[in-house]
Write a protein that holds these residues in place. Structure first.
Motif, PDB file in Angstrom:
ATOM      1  N   ASP A  14      77.405 105.530  42.561  1.00 53.52           N
ATOM      2  CA  ASP A  14      78.397 106.635  42.873  1.00 53.52           C
ATOM      3  C   ASP A  14      77.433 107.786  42.884  1.00 53.52           C
ATOM      4  O   ASP A  14      76.974 108.527  42.091  1.00 53.52           O
ATOM      5  N   ALA A  15      77.203 108.295  44.002  1.00 52.19           N
ATOM      6  CA  ALA A  15      76.453 109.284  44.364  1.00 52.19           C
ATOM      7  C   ALA A  15      76.789 110.771  43.946  1.00 52.19           C
ATOM      8  O   ALA A  15      76.223 111.398  43.538  1.00 52.19           O
ATOM      9  N   GLU A  16      78.039 111.072  43.971  1.00 49.22           N
ATOM     10  CA  GLU A  16      78.847 112.132  43.477  1.00 49.22           C
ATOM     11  C   GLU A  16      78.645 112.416  42.107  1.00 49.22           C
ATOM     12  O   GLU A  16      78.310 113.403  41.519  1.00 49.22           O
ATOM     13  N   TYR A  17      78.582 111.368  41.158  1.00 50.10           N
ATOM     14  CA  TYR A  17      78.420 111.429  39.811  1.00 50.10           C
ATOM     15  C   TYR A  17      77.024 111.793  39.501  1.00 50.10           C
ATOM     16  O   TYR A  17      76.829 112.579  38.449  1.00 50.10           O
ATOM     17  N   ALA A  18      76.095 111.018  40.158  1.00 47.09           N
ATOM     18  CA  ALA A  18      74.771 111.350  40.239  1.00 47.09           C
ATOM     19  C   ALA A  18      74.283 112.722  40.493  1.00 47.09           C
ATOM     20  O   ALA A  18      73.608 113.322  39.548  1.00 47.09           O
ATOM     21  N   ARG A  19      74.925 113.264  41.483  1.00 49.18           N
ATOM     22  CA  ARG A  19      74.929 114.665  41.862  1.00 49.18           C
ATOM     23  C   ARG A  19      75.285 115.555  40.602  1.00 49.18           C
ATOM     24  O   ARG A  19      74.546 116.647  40.359  1.00 49.18           O
ATOM     25  N   ILE A  20      76.466 115.082  40.164  1.00 47.16           N
ATOM     26  CA  ILE A  20      76.875 116.119  38.879  1.00 47.16           C
ATOM     27  C   ILE A  20      75.956 116.178  37.683  1.00 47.16           C
ATOM     28  O   ILE A  20      75.765 117.135  37.242  1.00 47.16           O
ATOM     29  N   VAL A  21      75.422 114.955  37.434  1.00 52.37           N
ATOM     30  CA  VAL A  21      74.683 114.815  36.282  1.00 52.37           C
ATOM     31  C   VAL A  21      73.423 115.500  36.721  1.00 52.37           C
ATOM     32  O   VAL A  21      72.758 116.038  35.782  1.00 52.37           O
ATOM     33  N   ASP A  22      72.598 115.653  37.774  1.00 46.62           N
ATOM     34  CA  ASP A  22      71.318 115.854  38.043  1.00 46.62           C
ATOM     35  C   ASP A  22      71.354 117.517  38.640  1.00 46.62           C
ATOM     36  O   ASP A  22      70.183 118.004  38.335  1.00 46.62           O
ATOM     37  N   ALA A  23      72.568 118.045  38.913  1.00 47.46           N
ATOM     38  CA  ALA A  23      72.471 119.148  39.388  1.00 47.46           C
ATOM     39  C   ALA A  23      73.600 120.085  38.820  1.00 47.46           C
ATOM     40  O   ALA A  23      74.515 120.585  39.301  1.00 47.46           O
ATOM     41  N   ASN A  24      73.625 119.983  37.408  1.00 48.97           N
ATOM     42  CA  ASN A  24      75.034 120.531  36.708  1.00 48.97           C
ATOM     43  C   ASN A  24      74.755 122.109  37.011  1.00 48.97           C
ATOM     44  O   ASN A  24      74.050 122.845  36.469  1.00 48.97           O
ATOM     45  N   PRO A  25      76.021 122.404  37.586  1.00 47.70           N
ATOM     46  CA  PRO A  25      75.996 124.002  37.845  1.00 47.70           C
ATOM     47  C   PRO A  25      76.362 124.940  36.551  1.00 47.70           C
ATOM     48  O   PRO A  25      76.018 126.091  36.683  1.00 47.70           O
ATOM     49  N   ASP A  26      76.375 124.321  35.441  1.00 43.31           N
ATOM     50  CA  ASP A  26      76.641 125.077  34.169  1.00 43.31           C
ATOM     51  C   ASP A  26      75.366 125.351  33.594  1.00 43.31           C
ATOM     52  O   ASP A  26      75.225 126.090  32.725  1.00 43.31           O
ATOM     53  N   TRP A  27      74.129 124.944  33.686  1.00 43.16           N
ATOM     54  CA  TRP A  27      73.055 124.821  33.078  1.00 43.16           C
ATOM     55  C   TRP A  27      72.367 126.240  33.037  1.00 43.16           C
ATOM     56  O   TRP A  27      72.226 126.802  32.192  1.00 43.16           O
ATOM     57  N   LYS A  28      72.400 126.920  34.250  1.00 41.58           N
ATOM     58  CA  LYS A  28      72.126 128.349  34.243  1.00 41.58           C
ATOM     59  C   LYS A  28      72.770 129.412  33.515  1.00 41.58           C
ATOM     60  O   LYS A  28      72.327 130.129  32.692  1.00 41.58           O
ATOM     61  N   THR A  44      73.885 115.322  12.634  1.00 37.21           N
ATOM     62  CA  THR A  44      73.420 115.246  10.958  1.00 37.21           C
ATOM     63  C   THR A  44      72.072 114.509  10.609  1.00 37.21           C
ATOM     64  O   THR A  44      71.850 114.550   9.506  1.00 37.21           O
ATOM     65  N   THR A  45      71.444 113.876  11.538  1.00 33.78           N
ATOM     66  CA  THR A  45      70.375 112.820  11.333  1.00 33.78           C
ATOM     67  C   THR A  45      69.257 113.435  11.888  1.00 33.78           C
ATOM     68  O   THR A  45      69.174 114.103  12.703  1.00 33.78           O
ATOM     69  N   VAL A  46      68.075 112.684  11.638  1.00 33.29           N
ATOM     70  CA  VAL A  46      66.625 113.307  12.255  1.00 33.29           C
ATOM     71  C   VAL A  46      66.833 112.629  13.664  1.00 33.29           C
ATOM     72  O   VAL A  46      65.915 112.961  14.688  1.00 33.29           O
ATOM     73  N   PHE A  47      67.820 112.024  14.252  1.00 34.81           N
ATOM     74  CA  PHE A  47      67.802 111.521  15.535  1.00 34.81           C
ATOM     75  C   PHE A  47      68.168 112.848  16.423  1.00 34.81           C
ATOM     76  O   PHE A  47      67.981 112.616  17.600  1.00 34.81           O
ATOM     77  N   LYS A  48      68.525 113.783  15.969  1.00 34.53           N
ATOM     78  CA  LYS A  48      68.775 115.167  16.649  1.00 34.53           C
ATOM     79  C   LYS A  48      67.411 115.731  17.202  1.00 34.53           C
ATOM     80  O   LYS A  48      67.410 116.244  18.334  1.00 34.53           O
ATOM     81  N   HIS A  49      66.370 115.259  16.820  1.00 34.48           N
ATOM     82  CA  HIS A  49      65.093 115.638  17.130  1.00 34.48           C
ATOM     83  C   HIS A  49      64.475 114.614  18.136  1.00 34.48           C
ATOM     84  O   HIS A  49      63.371 114.997  18.738  1.00 34.48           O
ATOM     85  N   HIS A  50      65.096 113.646  18.287  1.00 31.33           N
ATOM     86  CA  HIS A  50      64.581 112.635  19.199  1.00 31.33           C
ATOM     87  C   HIS A  50      65.557 112.342  20.357  1.00 31.33           C
ATOM     88  O   HIS A  50      65.264 111.562  21.426  1.00 31.33           O
ATOM     89  N   ALA A  51      66.902 112.868  20.329  1.00 33.63           N
ATOM     90  CA  ALA A  51      67.776 112.351  21.227  1.00 33.63           C
ATOM     91  C   ALA A  51      67.406 112.942  22.644  1.00 33.63           C
ATOM     92  O   ALA A  51      66.712 114.064  22.767  1.00 33.63           O
ATOM     93  N   SER A  52      67.600 112.250  23.693  1.00 36.69           N
ATOM     94  CA  SER A  52      67.369 112.551  24.985  1.00 36.69           C
ATOM     95  C   SER A  52      68.706 112.967  25.799  1.00 36.69           C
ATOM     96  O   SER A  52      69.655 113.357  25.104  1.00 36.69           O
ATOM     97  N   ASP A  53      68.743 112.694  27.159  1.00 35.28           N
ATOM     98  CA  ASP A  53      69.962 112.974  27.956  1.00 35.28           C
ATOM     99  C   ASP A  53      69.969 112.298  29.186  1.00 35.28           C
ATOM    100  O   ASP A  53      69.022 111.711  29.572  1.00 35.28           O
ATOM    101  N   SER A  54      71.278 112.332  29.839  1.00 39.18           N
ATOM    102  CA  SER A  54      71.448 111.601  30.818  1.00 39.18           C
ATOM    103  C   SER A  54      70.443 111.659  32.010  1.00 39.18           C
ATOM    104  O   SER A  54      70.042 110.614  32.639  1.00 39.18           O
ATOM    105  N   THR A  55      69.971 112.925  32.337  1.00 35.67           N
ATOM    106  CA  THR A  55      69.107 113.278  33.373  1.00 35.67           C
ATOM    107  C   THR A  55      67.781 112.466  33.207  1.00 35.67           C
ATOM    108  O   THR A  55      67.045 111.822  33.955  1.00 35.67           O
ATOM    109  N   THR A  56      67.195 112.803  31.998  1.00 38.91           N
ATOM    110  CA  THR A  56      65.876 112.077  31.588  1.00 38.91           C
ATOM    111  C   THR A  56      65.910 110.666  31.580  1.00 38.91           C
ATOM    112  O   THR A  56      65.085 109.933  32.343  1.00 38.91           O
ATOM    113  N   LEU A  57      67.239 110.011  30.722  1.00 38.46           N
ATOM    114  CA  LEU A  57      67.073 108.635  30.912  1.00 38.46           C
ATOM    115  C   LEU A  57      67.269 107.661  32.122  1.00 38.46           C
ATOM    116  O   LEU A  57      66.944 107.119  32.795  1.00 38.46           O
ATOM    117  N   ALA A  58      67.944 108.525  33.066  1.00 39.84           N
ATOM    118  CA  ALA A  58      68.543 107.979  34.449  1.00 39.84           C
ATOM    119  C   ALA A  58      67.458 108.105  35.438  1.00 39.84           C
ATOM    120  O   ALA A  58      67.144 107.293  36.244  1.00 39.84           O
TER     121      ALA A  58
END
Length: 416
Positions: free
Chosen positions: A277-291, A248-262
């Motif tokens: 936790d390499a497995e959790y990092a793999r899930i964040v960095d290679a999300n199979p649902d993105w495509k 609902t706020t202007v932050f929606k235009h500035h918000a980042s995400d886990s892959t960018t920040l990590a």
């Protein structure tokens, strides 16, 4: 490279994709109906720094007309590059953010400390303070804001952390992150939430949101998922505040995400630090649902931005991968990625097969490595919004997989 390998030119793809959407995020200056800016905001050009974001959000909420100038962060400087003299002559440390106030026809000396700037602008009639008592609970020395800042310095790699204690089961109790969440919950219990002053997004929220965003993204990424970092309902109030700000706020235009920040944190991490936790990092960095989740509009926007800037993207991708490969080869795999985004998987598979035959195994393998690194270094919101970014990440990996399968003699591709 043979003519057969070039299925679609950049011009063809650009015509299909159209022009990139002009984003709210990119508008500069921001005048809000005034004839000239009243302040100059100096921020990092990677759009990563949380302290720059605090001020950026405040100026937007106040609708205080501003001009924005950007400075590269130290770790993003290229070899032989230095920060602009225009800035370092005023701020010798080169540290951002800084704010200059209009003084007649010029701008005054830069003010450097974020908290000092907030207190100075607090005297402005448009300052969104809300309930003064709640503002003080958050923003006074040692208040909620400071608790999150102390916690951030304890768990973020860019602050020289974490130290050897990060492997302890009670690590997050010792950093103060859980205590900071509890202090925020106390404030939200008084206001009723979702924001510090209830339904109004105020200056206190501007100071908190960048810190909460990083806690939500970075701490679980490095330390084993949200259940370990935020046991029970620890982060629920903070997440509700974040979700409402994104919605609902202007932050929606500035918000980042886990892959960018990590991934940004990895750039700053010491060589002794590796994710727990390499497995959790793999899930964040290679999300199979993105495509699967990429919409037609997301794919078109990702392709349009790639077509508009493919030369710079090619150099960036090969530099990230640290591979020795000709620019035109990387540009070619980017063109295949744009083809996949706009024309589908089969068209990309044909182009990938032709390319492997045209350039040979070593250049094709290096180009695939460049695509994989690009997928980990697409910045939100610096490069594009989250939906297009995830589409570009997913299709970069899809094309890299097509190339690698082809090189192994499989003749086909896989889905990201």
């Amino acid at each position: 490279m043979t003519k057969k390998a070039v299925r679609r030119s950049w011009g063809d793809l650009s015509r299909i994709a159209g022009k990139p959407t002009r984003r709210y995020y990119e508008q500069n200056p921001r005048l809000f109906g005034h004839d000239k800016p009243q302040v100059v905001l100096w921020r990092d050009n990677s759009a990563w720094c949380p302290y720059c974001l605090k001020l950026w959000l405040l100026l937007e909420v106040m609708e205080l007309p501003y001009e924005m100038k950007t400075i590269p962060l130290q770790r993003y400087l290229k070899p032989g590059e230095s920060k602009p003299r225009e800035y370092t002559d005023m701020v010798p440390s080169g540290v951002v953010p800084a704010l200059q106030l209009r003084d007649g026809e010029t701008f005054g000396a830069p003010i450097e400390r974020v908290h000092s700037i907030f207190e100075l602008l607090r005297e402005h009639p448009g300052f969104p303070e809300g309930d003064p008592r709640l503002y003080e609970m958050v923003c006074r020395p040692g208040g909620v804001r400071d608790k999150f800042e102390v916690a951030r310095r304890a768990y973020e790699a860019c602050a020289g952390a974490p130290d050897s204690s990060w492997r302890r089961p009670d690590y997050f109790e010792s950093t103060g992150l859980l205590d900071a969440c509890a202090a925020l919950d106390d404030v939200l219990a008084i206001s009723g939430g979702p924001f510090v002053c209830g339904r109004e997004f105020t200056a206190a929220d501007c100071q908190l949101v960048p810190l909460l965003e990083r806690a939500e993204a970075v701490a679980p990424y490095f330390f084993g998922g949200p259940d370990r970092v935020f046991p029970g309902t620890t982060f629920d109030g903070a997440r509700r505040l974040l979700d409402e700000a994104r919605r609902t706020t202007v932050f929606k235009h500035h918000a980042s995400d886990s892959t960018t920040l990590a991934r940004t944190n990895l750039r700053y991490a010491t060589r002794f630090f590796r994710p727990l936790d390499a497995e959790y990092a793999r899930i964040v960095d290679a999300n199979p649902d993105w495509k699967r989740d990429a919409t037609r509009d997301h794919k078109r926007e990702a392709a349009a931005r790639l077509c508009a800037n493919y030369k710079a993207v090619a150099k960036f991708a090969s530099r990230c991968a640290q591979v020795d490969v000709e620019d035109d080869v990387v540009q070619h795999v980017l063109r295949i990625t744009a083809t996949a985004l706009l024309l589908g998987d089969d068209a990309a598979a044909d182009a990938a097969r032709d390319m492997c035959s045209a350039v040979g195994p070593a250049p094709a393998r290096a180009a695939a490595a460049s695509l994989l690194e690009l997928s980990l270094n697409v910045g939100v919101p610096r490069d594009m919004d989250l939906g297009p970014a995830n589409a570009l990440r997913a299709y970069s990996r899809f094309v890299a997989d097509l190339l690698l399968v082809q090189l192994r003699g499989g003749g086909g591709g896989g889905d990201s």
